[in-house]
Design an enzyme around this catalytic site. Structure first.
Site, PDB file in Angstrom:
ATOM      1  N   PHE A 174      53.603 -34.855  45.109  1.00 44.63           N
ATOM      2  CA  PHE A 174      52.956 -34.476  46.328  1.00 44.63           C
ATOM      3  C   PHE A 174      53.116 -33.104  46.522  1.00 44.63           C
ATOM      4  O   PHE A 174      54.245 -32.606  46.658  1.00 44.63           O
ATOM      5  CB  PHE A 174      53.369 -35.359  47.372  1.00 44.63           C
ATOM      6  N   ASP A 200      47.226 -37.796  58.133  1.00 44.19           N
ATOM      7  CA  ASP A 200      47.868 -38.932  59.175  1.00 44.19           C
ATOM      8  C   ASP A 200      47.986 -38.246  60.510  1.00 44.19           C
ATOM      9  O   ASP A 200      48.482 -37.273  60.650  1.00 44.19           O
ATOM     10  CB  ASP A 200      48.964 -39.468  58.638  1.00 44.19           C
ATOM     11  N   ARG A 230      60.480 -40.112  56.839  1.00 47.72           N
ATOM     12  CA  ARG A 230      59.911 -39.340  55.968  1.00 47.72           C
ATOM     13  C   ARG A 230      60.241 -37.653  56.011  1.00 47.72           C
ATOM     14  O   ARG A 230      59.726 -36.939  56.836  1.00 47.72           O
ATOM     15  CB  ARG A 230      58.368 -39.350  55.764  1.00 47.72           C
ATOM     16  N   ARG A 261      46.544 -39.999  45.404  1.00 47.25           N
ATOM     17  CA  ARG A 261      45.144 -39.606  46.542  1.00 47.25           C
ATOM     18  C   ARG A 261      44.991 -38.535  46.220  1.00 47.25           C
ATOM     19  O   ARG A 261      45.842 -37.505  46.311  1.00 47.25           O
ATOM     20  CB  ARG A 261      45.259 -40.277  47.927  1.00 47.25           C
ATOM     21  N   ASP A 287      45.435 -37.101  52.074  1.00 46.28           N
ATOM     22  CA  ASP A 287      46.019 -38.102  53.055  1.00 46.28           C
ATOM     23  C   ASP A 287      45.960 -37.091  54.300  1.00 46.28           C
ATOM     24  O   ASP A 287      46.870 -36.174  54.439  1.00 46.28           O
ATOM     25  CB  ASP A 287      47.144 -38.412  52.580  1.00 46.28           C
ATOM     26  N   ARG A 310      38.529 -39.383  47.693  1.00 47.67           N
ATOM     27  CA  ARG A 310      39.675 -40.178  47.788  1.00 47.67           C
ATOM     28  C   ARG A 310      39.223 -41.759  47.679  1.00 47.67           C
ATOM     29  O   ARG A 310      38.166 -42.060  48.299  1.00 47.67           O
ATOM     30  CB  ARG A 310      40.249 -40.131  49.370  1.00 47.67           C
TER      31      ARG A 310
END
Length: 284
Positions: free
Chosen positions: A172, A215, A239, A210, A213, A201
């Site tokens: 990513f 969020d 994370r 994907r 993303d 997506r």
């Protein structure tokens, strides 16, 4: 927050459900409280450092007079959004639209709608592991900034990270944004999904590959838990690929549940959590 107050601004306009209202028109009266910081302008006696009430009056008068809506609820909503979008120093507005000549066959003084709308500070996490990953993220940032109900304030550099969850997939690119928005949390979520969908997506597999993303990590200091949305993001503290970019733009933002800053959470996950960021070289 300081206030600039406008009372009973008279506007002749054609808003209403009935055809007669749209054809003949009537008088509307606008009251507004503008929320802003007047301190610097007041200390330095400098008009350029504040929002001119005269300019706001002219803007509201023109907007209310030139547009046509059936409901004064809609008129209030659109006027508030227009004012906040046009005058960058405003943090919010309380707006009342009065309609003393409303077609009611009873004796009354006035009917009105009164709303308060504010800019909200929101932190977003961005990610992509398919296709031209930096471009998908860059295009998303542009789409957010072009939305009249959003403003991008800061964006982090991108970090490269391995995938999170039990799904084998490509690396990513991850980043973070600080934006201001007039959207509610639920409205913002819908808008972010629209931008994700525009990137192509596919929502096939949870935590799967994907193109994009987006969020919501923080929304002001709100704590929200619904079937579709949890704020702050429920797993952000585990994370490093969220916390590292986030620490670039809001290191001292306090998590409203844990009572710790972003930089503290990042330092903790570096010491005790699983690492996903592959290296410390930032991607421009």
């Amino acid at each position: 927050m300081d206030e600039i107050i406008i009372e009973n601004l008279k506007v002749f306009a054609y808003h209403g459900v009935y055809q007669e209202e749209n054809e003949k028109g009537q008088n509307f009266y606008v009251n507004a409280v503008l929320y802003t910081d007047t301190g610097k302008a007041g200390r330095e006696d400098n008009r350029e450092m504040t929002t001119s009430y005269g300019d706001v009056c002219q803007f509201i008068h023109q907007f209310v007079g030139e547009n046509l809506f059936k409901l004064i609820e809609t008129l209030a909503e659109r006027t508030a959004e227009a004012v906040l979008s046009h005058f960058p120093l405003l943090e919010g507005i309380t707006l009342e639209i009065r309609k003393p000549e409303a077609p009611i066959d009873l004796e009354f003084e006035s009917v009105s709608v009164k709303i308060t709308r504010m800019w909200h500070n929101v932190c977003l996490a961005t990610g992509s592991n398919l296709g031209n990953r930096p471009k998908f993220i860059k295009d998303a940032i542009e789409a957010i900034d072009l939305d009249e109900k959003c403003k991008v304030i800061k964006s982090s550099e991108l970090v490269r990270s391995r995938s999170y969850g039990n799904v084998e997939q490509g690396e990513f690119f991850n980043g973070a944004l600080l934006i201001r928005t007039l959207y509610s949390p639920e409205e913002l979520l819908v808008r972010l999904h629209e931008i994700e969908d525009a990137s192509g997506r596919q929502r096939v597999k949870h935590w799967g590959p994907r193109t994009l993303d987006l969020d919501i990590i923080f929304y002001d200091d709100m704590i929200l838990d619904t079937d579709t949305l949890q704020i702050p993001h429920i797993d952000m503290h585990n994370r490093d690929f969220v916390l590292e970019p986030l620490s670039q733009i809001v290191p001292y933002k306090i998590h409203p549940v844990f009572g710790k800053s972003v930089i503290q959470l990042y330092e903790e996950v570096q010491k005790t959590g699983e690492r996903y960021v592959i290296d410390s070289e930032y991607i421009q």
